[in-house]
Design an enzyme around this catalytic site. Structure first.
Site, short mmCIF file in Angstrom:
data_model
loop_
_atom_site.label_atom_id
_atom_site.label_comp_id
_atom_site.label_asym_id
_atom_site.label_seq_id
_atom_site.Cartn_x
_atom_site.Cartn_y
_atom_site.Cartn_z
N TYR A 164 0.78 -1.24 -0.37
CA TYR A 164 0.43 -0.26 0.08
C TYR A 164 0.77 1.72 -0.13
CZ TYR A 164 -2.54 3.96 1.90
OH TYR A 164 -3.69 5.03 2.10
N GLU A 170 -10.68 7.38 5.63
CA GLU A 170 -10.07 8.24 6.46
C GLU A 170 -10.94 9.11 7.67
OE1 GLU A 170 -7.11 8.32 6.57
OE2 GLU A 170 -6.44 7.69 4.37
N TRP A 215 -4.04 3.18 10.01
CA TRP A 215 -5.03 2.94 9.36
C TRP A 215 -4.86 1.31 8.63
CZ3 TRP A 215 -7.55 4.53 6.18
CH2 TRP A 215 -7.52 4.11 3.72
#
Length: 185
Positions: A9, A31, A39
């Site tokens: 990622y 988000e 995350w």
């Protein structure tokens, strides 16, 4: 999902320019769901989010009703936070009324000049909030978008390539090409 997926990622997606209203709606939504979480938690559930939220197609999510909200709140493949689910649905309804390309144009209008932003040398040099992210969050809120503050807006800016916060010694260059020097982040 393994640490290798997280590295992929970072290397292949984070900081790369993202355009398109639906793609930006997805990033904005993820988000918001990430707020208060890591995350990696969101990244591990990203495919579940995509399945649950109709691939983050704004028009489709805008049509979700009470049954869909109940379905989402029972879906173990996503983060089942009522306020975040409700905000995502409300945001889709708001964005569905915008002109095509309007979300993309708005978000990208807040991209700072990259020439004025040298690559950070350490993680301490990476801000959590900037004047641009504060202004973006304020404008999104003014236009009816929920669950977005300056920190969430800055994370969106990082993830979507409006800013490049890869460290100066990172093996990923601003253009997204591997440097090969073995650096990180």
């Amino acid at each position: 999902m393994s640490a290798e997926d997280y590295v992929a990622y970072h290397d292949d997606e984070w900081g790369r320019p993202v355009h398109g209203d639906d793609a930006l709606f997805e990033r904005l939504s993820l988000e918001a769901f990430q707020s208060g979480l890591s995350w990696l938690t969101i990244l591990r559930r990203r495919e579940g989010f995509r399945a649950a939220f109709a691939g983050f197609e704004i028009a489709a999510v805008a049509e979700f009703g009470a049954d869909d909200e109940r379905r989402l709140l029972a879906d173990t493949g996503i983060i089942r936070n009522r306020l975040k689910v409700q905000a995502t649905l409300a945001n889709a309804r708001t964005l569905a009324a915008w002109a095509p390309g309007e979300l993309d144009a708005l978000i990208w209008s807040y991209a700072p000049d990259p020439a004025g932003r040298p690559a950070p040398r350490t993680l301490a040099d990476v801000p959590a909030v900037t004047p641009e992210s504060t202004a973006l969050a304020k404008e999104l809120k003014r236009r009816g978008v929920r669950f977005v503050g300056p920190t969430t807006a800055y994370a969106l800016m990082q993830a979507c390539g409006l800013v490049d916060d890869h460290l100066a010694d990172c093996h990923v260059t601003p253009a997204g090409k591997a440097r090969g020097d073995g650096g990180t982040t």
